[in-house]
Every structure is written in C-alpha cells, then in structure tokens.
Design an enzyme around this catalytic site. Structure first.
Site, PDB file in Angstrom:
ATOM      1  N   LYS A 183       0.466  -1.233   0.206  1.00  0.00           N
ATOM      2  CA  LYS A 183      -0.074  -0.034   0.072  1.00  0.00           C
ATOM      3  C   LYS A 183       0.629   1.186   0.323  1.00  0.00           C
ATOM      4  CE  LYS A 183      -4.793   0.832  -0.034  1.00  0.00           C
ATOM      5  NZ  LYS A 183      -5.793   0.068  -0.016  1.00  0.00           N
ATOM      6  N   ASP A 205      -7.007   4.126  -4.871  1.00  0.00           N
ATOM      7  CA  ASP A 205      -7.953   4.557  -3.993  1.00  0.00           C
ATOM      8  C   ASP A 205      -8.354   5.815  -2.853  1.00  0.00           C
ATOM      9  OD1 ASP A 205      -8.131   1.829  -0.602  1.00  0.00           O
ATOM     10  OD2 ASP A 205      -7.680   4.258   0.077  1.00  0.00           O
TER      11      ASP A 205
HETATM   12  P1  NDP Z   1     -13.323   7.206  -2.446  1.00  0.00           P
HETATM   13  O1  NDP Z   1     -12.110   8.488  -1.846  1.00  0.00           O
HETATM   14  O2  NDP Z   1     -13.732   6.915  -3.831  1.00  0.00           O
HETATM   15  O3  NDP Z   1     -14.341   7.684  -1.525  1.00  0.00           O
HETATM   16  C1  NDP Z   1     -14.049   7.852   0.149  1.00  0.00           C
HETATM   17  C2  NDP Z   1     -15.499   8.369   0.888  1.00  0.00           C
HETATM   18  O4  NDP Z   1     -15.463   8.754   1.984  1.00  0.00           O
HETATM   19  C3  NDP Z   1     -15.874   9.558   0.385  1.00  0.00           C
HETATM   20  O5  NDP Z   1     -17.030   9.552   0.027  1.00  0.00           O
HETATM   21  C4  NDP Z   1     -15.185  10.519   0.992  1.00  0.00           C
HETATM   22  O6  NDP Z   1     -15.780  11.751   1.666  1.00  0.00           O
HETATM   23  C5  NDP Z   1     -15.430   9.315   2.341  1.00  0.00           C
HETATM   24  N1  NDP Z   1     -15.155   9.812   4.181  1.00  0.00           N
HETATM   25  C6  NDP Z   1     -13.784  10.078   3.730  1.00  0.00           C
HETATM   26  N2  NDP Z   1     -12.822  10.195   4.378  1.00  0.00           N
HETATM   27  C7  NDP Z   1     -14.399  10.242   5.967  1.00  0.00           C
HETATM   28  C8  NDP Z   1     -14.417  10.850   6.932  1.00  0.00           C
HETATM   29  N3  NDP Z   1     -13.113  10.968   7.771  1.00  0.00           N
HETATM   30  N4  NDP Z   1     -15.653  10.237   7.739  1.00  0.00           N
HETATM   31  C9  NDP Z   1     -16.508  10.311   6.671  1.00  0.00           C
HETATM   32  N5  NDP Z   1     -16.391   9.539   5.624  1.00  0.00           N
HETATM   33  C10 NDP Z   1     -15.600  10.138   4.858  1.00  0.00           C
HETATM   34  O7  NDP Z   1     -12.328   6.224  -1.594  1.00  0.00           O
HETATM   35  P2  NDP Z   1     -13.573   4.152  -2.070  1.00  0.00           P
HETATM   36  O8  NDP Z   1     -14.469   4.429  -2.431  1.00  0.00           O
HETATM   37  O9  NDP Z   1     -11.947   4.087  -2.912  1.00  0.00           O
HETATM   38  O10 NDP Z   1     -12.833   3.831  -0.487  1.00  0.00           O
HETATM   39  C11 NDP Z   1     -13.144   3.882   0.661  1.00  0.00           C
HETATM   40  C12 NDP Z   1     -13.111   2.760   1.016  1.00  0.00           C
HETATM   41  O11 NDP Z   1     -12.736   1.537   0.135  1.00  0.00           O
HETATM   42  C13 NDP Z   1     -11.106   2.832   2.089  1.00  0.00           C
HETATM   43  O12 NDP Z   1     -11.722   2.429   2.915  1.00  0.00           O
HETATM   44  C14 NDP Z   1     -10.893   2.478   0.399  1.00  0.00           C
HETATM   45  O13 NDP Z   1      -9.610   1.730   1.544  1.00  0.00           O
HETATM   46  C15 NDP Z   1     -11.534   0.617   0.633  1.00  0.00           C
HETATM   47  N6  NDP Z   1     -11.719   0.555  -0.433  1.00  0.00           N
HETATM   48  C16 NDP Z   1     -11.763   0.515  -2.036  1.00  0.00           C
HETATM   49  C17 NDP Z   1     -11.250  -0.345  -3.021  1.00  0.00           C
HETATM   50  C18 NDP Z   1     -11.314   0.757  -4.550  1.00  0.00           C
HETATM   51  O14 NDP Z   1     -11.670  -0.707  -5.197  1.00  0.00           O
HETATM   52  N7  NDP Z   1     -11.366   1.667  -4.553  1.00  0.00           N
HETATM   53  C19 NDP Z   1     -10.634  -1.048  -2.560  1.00  0.00           C
HETATM   54  C20 NDP Z   1     -10.877  -1.896  -1.549  1.00  0.00           C
HETATM   55  C21 NDP Z   1     -10.872  -1.590  -0.694  1.00  0.00           C
HETATM   56  P3  NDP Z   1     -15.253  13.248   1.153  1.00  0.00           P
HETATM   57  O15 NDP Z   1     -15.823  12.776  -0.529  1.00  0.00           O
HETATM   58  O16 NDP Z   1     -16.010  14.023   2.209  1.00  0.00           O
HETATM   59  O17 NDP Z   1     -13.650  12.929   1.395  1.00  0.00           O
END
Ligand code: NDP
Length: 451
Positions: free
Chosen positions: A130, A170
């Site tokens: 990572k 990510d």
């Molecule tokens: P994105 O950046 O696309 O979306 C993240 C989302 O989470 C946004 O809506 C963001 O809101 C919100 N968020 C971030 N920080 C916080 C917080 N402190 N409190 C509440 N909401 C928050 O990321 P992904 O959807 O790609 O990833 C989301 C999760 O899934 C992560 O944990 C990632 O590691 C995991 N993941 C992702 C994969 C992928 O293929 N994308 C694969 C496997 C796991 P805002 O816009 O306000 O920041």
C-alpha cells in the site's frame, strides 16, 4: 535452543506496540488478526517454530520519500510519499495508493498488512502493499494534481513494475490520478507495461474494475445471507460514504431489490426514507464524480430526504449496514445503535471501518459480519485480472469478468466459512478470513526457509 512458546495476545501486542511506536492503526490491524491466529498456531507447530506471525508483522520494507511540487501560485510545496511493501510471498506486491491529509505511515502499514491477507483470499498470485501521501487533492486544481502525481511517480517508479509491485487507486486516487501517474511511469521508464491497475479502458484498463469493489461487497453479502437462509430482496440498507465503493455497492443493492436509505461523506449523511433509487443514484454519481460536490446537496434536490451535518448514519434503523467510507468510522456507539435496531448483517466495504470494540460487539451478538479483507476483495481481484489481461495484451468482455467476480466472491465466502464455521453452524467470518488468509501466505513463507 529455538523457542516455540506461544505468547498470549497482550504480550504479543505489547511487542508490536514497542516496535511500532505511535502507530495505532497498525497495532489495531495486527491485534485483530493475532486474536484469531494465535489460538490457531497453538495447534500448528510448524508456523509457531518458524515465527511466521512475528515475521508477517514486519513489512518487507517501508519506502519513504520527499515529494516536491509547485502550486498554481508558484509556491513550492513539500509532501511525504510512502510505499509499504508488506509481503510478496505469493506474488508481486499489490495494493492501492491513498492521497489524503490524514495519511500517515501507520495508516499505510495497516492497509498493507490487511492487503496481504485479502490478496491471499482471492486465490490470485498477489502479495500485499500500500502507498500514498499526505497530499490532499480535494482543494487542488487539476493542474496541481497533475504536477503532484508526476513528482510522486518520479520517485515511486524505481520501486514498482509488473513483476515487482503493482499499485492502484484508493481514497483520493481515482481514474484521473491513475492517468497522470501511469503517464509519468511510461515517460520515465520508456515502457508501456502493466505497472498500475485501475487504468482507463483506453490505455489498458479492465472492464468492471471501477465497479468491482462495491459489486463484490454485495456478492459477498448475498452469499452470507443465503448461507443463513435469507435473501437480499426486500431488505433495507444503510451505506456510508459516497465514493467509488459506496456508490457501486448502492448500485448493486438497488439492482438486487434492496431499499438504500443513506449515503454520506466526511461532512455528514443524507437519509432518504423513500429510498435512493437508480435515478437518484445517477444524480449522486454526477454530483460526486463529475462535479465533486457535497452529499448535503442531495437533500436540496430530493424532497423528503434529510441531511444530518457532522453525523454518521448508524442510528437509522435497517436490516443491512455497509460502512464504505474509511477506517474506524463505525464505533461502539454506532454498533450498539445498529444492534438495538435489529440489524441482521454488517458488511465492510471500506478497510477496517469498524473499531475493535464495534467488531467485537457484532461478533458477540452473532449477527452476520463480513470483514473488509474478505468482503471488499473484489476490487483487487479484478485488478489481478487486469494484470493478466495486460500481460496477454487482451481485453476481456464485461460478462466474462462479471462471472469471474461473482465466482471469486463466492469462493472467498466459502473459504471463510470453511475456517470460520462453529459447531452450531454459525460462521465467524472474521476468524475464517484471518485463518484462511494467514495459512496461504504462511505455507509459502515456510517453503522459502528463514528469510
Ligand atoms: P473514495 O475516495 O472514492 O471515497 C471515499 C468516501 O469516504 C468519500 O465519500 C469520502 O467523503 C468519505 N470519507 C473519507 N473520509 C471520511 C471520514 N473521515 N468520515 C466520513 N467519510 C469519509 O474512496 P473509495 O470509495 O475508493 O474507498 C473507500 C474505502 O474503501 C477505503 O477504506 C478504501 O481503502 C476501501 N477500498 C477501496 C477499494 C477500491 O477499489 N476503490 C478497494 C478496497 C477497499 P469526502 O468526499 O468528504 O472525503
């Protein structure tokens, strides 16, 4: 004389804490795995004598570097970049890059540790890694993001490659950032090769990669429900987040006849008692992915929906809960509220979204609880298939990939069940995922001897 004493969990974690001072997220992730693996290795002397768990908690290497770039005002900015190469026993390192203001070495070490088990569960030849930076792209222009990505890759490129380490996206790293990163890799190395996944289709991406994590979470949830004699159709669900994982999980839930009640971002959540249907979700996709807006705007657009600033959605009554935003977003209070309201299943879309206290509550309550390292493995699995397509210079059709993703998630579910099923027939998916993932990596490490 070699020792094969088994430390108790507290003693083991004290050692991890001392060696990784101040790295709380990493210690938390190790603690969750060790709680299941220590009892398992008590009955398996080969892993104990070779100190496999102790070795797994020490990353192969942690690369830290300066990322220097010029902002739109001509001011010089200095950030820190990392790549944590945790374990490559079963294949090249593989895992995403995260750009966010709250990225630390601890966060990346926990993610790389988790990724090692997750990738093992997919059955594909991928080790765990990572990386990322404390650079926060949210308030930056596209030109600034491009300059940052190019500077970041100017150092990272020497540590990655299709047979070495294959990063992906990510949080904060979507298709735009992957484009800038891949372009710079290609420019510096002089090679077009599959050194990154999550690429756009035009230059070697895989169909279904964007949707794969969220869709995979719902496939895993369906398997858990079916195994317990239940089904998705007709259930209500709350989803947190409104990024890649959350929106595609919501999309699949709706297609399966589930009423999705909430979405959120880091400022608050929206609750739509009428349900977020396909049309409303399309609007959110445009809002978040094209306009980069805030989820609060949903309540202005759709009557009947309420916005709750500064809150998470866990107090909304539902059958199913899918935390899909970030680590430790679901705490003990949230877990208690979900259980009091009769939640039937919690499945983790984000990485380690439940605090240790929350996940302990779910396990103790005996509800269906799908841990991230199993439930959200669909994304990295399709990334693994992107590597294969690049190596073959092929593009597979969406239907073929969809079938492969469905089968992969069923296989991961079944592996967790095989190692997690109790005498009463109940499945502890956390234990199942930890043990199945551990055994796969551990067996490879044993074959290599002491290193
Ligand atoms: P994105 O950046 O696309 O979306 C993240 C989302 O989470 C946004 O809506 C963001 O809101 C919100 N968020 C971030 N920080 C916080 C917080 N402190 N409190 C509440 N909401 C928050 O990321 P992904 O959807 O790609 O990833 C989301 C999760 O899934 C992560 O944990 C990632 O590691 C995991 N993941 C992702 C994969 C992928 O293929 N994308 C694969 C496997 C796991 P805002 O816009 O306000 O920041």
């Amino acid at each position: 004389m070699p020792t094969d004493d088994i430390p108790d969990l507290d003693a083991f974690l004290d050692g991890v804490r001392q060696r990784n001072s101040g790295e709380e997220e990493f210690v938390q992730a190790v603690g969750e795995v060790a709680a299941d693996v220590l009892p398992f290795i008590a009955d398996h002397a080969q892993y104990r004598q070779a100190q496999i768990l102790r070795r797994m908690t020490e990353p192969d290497r942690v690369i830290s570097f300066r990322v220097c770039w010029e902002d739109d005002n001509g001011d010089i900015q200095v950030e820190r970049g990392w790549r944590v190469q945790n374990n490559n026993a079963i294949g090249p390192y593989k895992g995403g890059l995260r750009f966010s203001g709250n990225v630390t070495q601890s966060v990346l070490k926990f993610l790389a540790f988790e990724q090692t088990f997750k990738n093992a569960l997919t059955g594909l030849p991928m080790g765990g890694g990572k990386g990322g930076s404390n650079f926060d792209p949210k308030s930056r222009s596209a030109a600034e993001i491009m300059r940052f990505c190019q500077s970041f890759m100017t150092e990272l490129y020497r540590h990655i490659g299709p047979d070495v380490d294959v990063p992906a996206g990510d949080i904060g790293v979507g298709s735009r950032e992957i484009g800038y990163l891949f372009g710079q890799y290609k420019r510096i190395s002089g090679r077009w090769e599959g050194a990154l996944t999550g690429k756009a289709l035009a230059y070697g991406g895989s169909r279904l990669r964007t949707e794969a994590t969220g869709f995979g979470v719902v496939h895993f949830l369906r398997e858990m429900l079916e195994n317990a004699g239940e089904e998705l159709e007709g259930k209500t669900a709350i989803v947190s987040g409104s990024g890649n994982v959350a929106l595609h999980a919501a999309r699949k839930l709706i297609a399966c006849g589930v009423k999705v009640l909430t979405l959120s971002d880091s400022d608050g959540f929206v609750h739509d008692p009428d349900g977020i249907d396909e049309e409303k979700l399309d609007w959110v996709m445009t809002l978040k992915l094209d306009r980069r807006g805030r989820i609060s705007e949903y309540a202005d657009e759709f009557g009947g929906a309420e916005y709750h600033a500064g809150k998470a959605p866990w107090h909304v009554a539902c059958d199913l809960a899918l935390p899909c935003a970030t680590q430790n977003e679901l705490d003990e209070d949230g877990a208690r509220a979900l259980l009091d309201n009769g939640v039937m299943a919690v499945v983790e879309g984000a990485n380690m979204p439940s605090t240790r206290a929350a996940s302990d509550r779910f396990r103790k309550a005996g509800i269906l609880f799908g841990p991230a390292k199993a439930a959200n493995a669909g994304g990295v699995a399709v990334s693994g298939l992107e590597i294969t397509q690049n190596a073959q210079r092929m593009f597979w059709e969406r239907d073929k990939l969809d079938d492969m993703l469905t089968a992969l998630m069923k296989d991961i579910h079944d592996k967790c069940r095989a190692d997690g099923e109790g005498e009463d027939g109940r499945v502890d998916y956390v234990r199942g995922a930890n043990i199945a993932g551990f055994r796969k990596v551990a067996d490879a490490m044993l074959d290599f001897g002491v290193m």
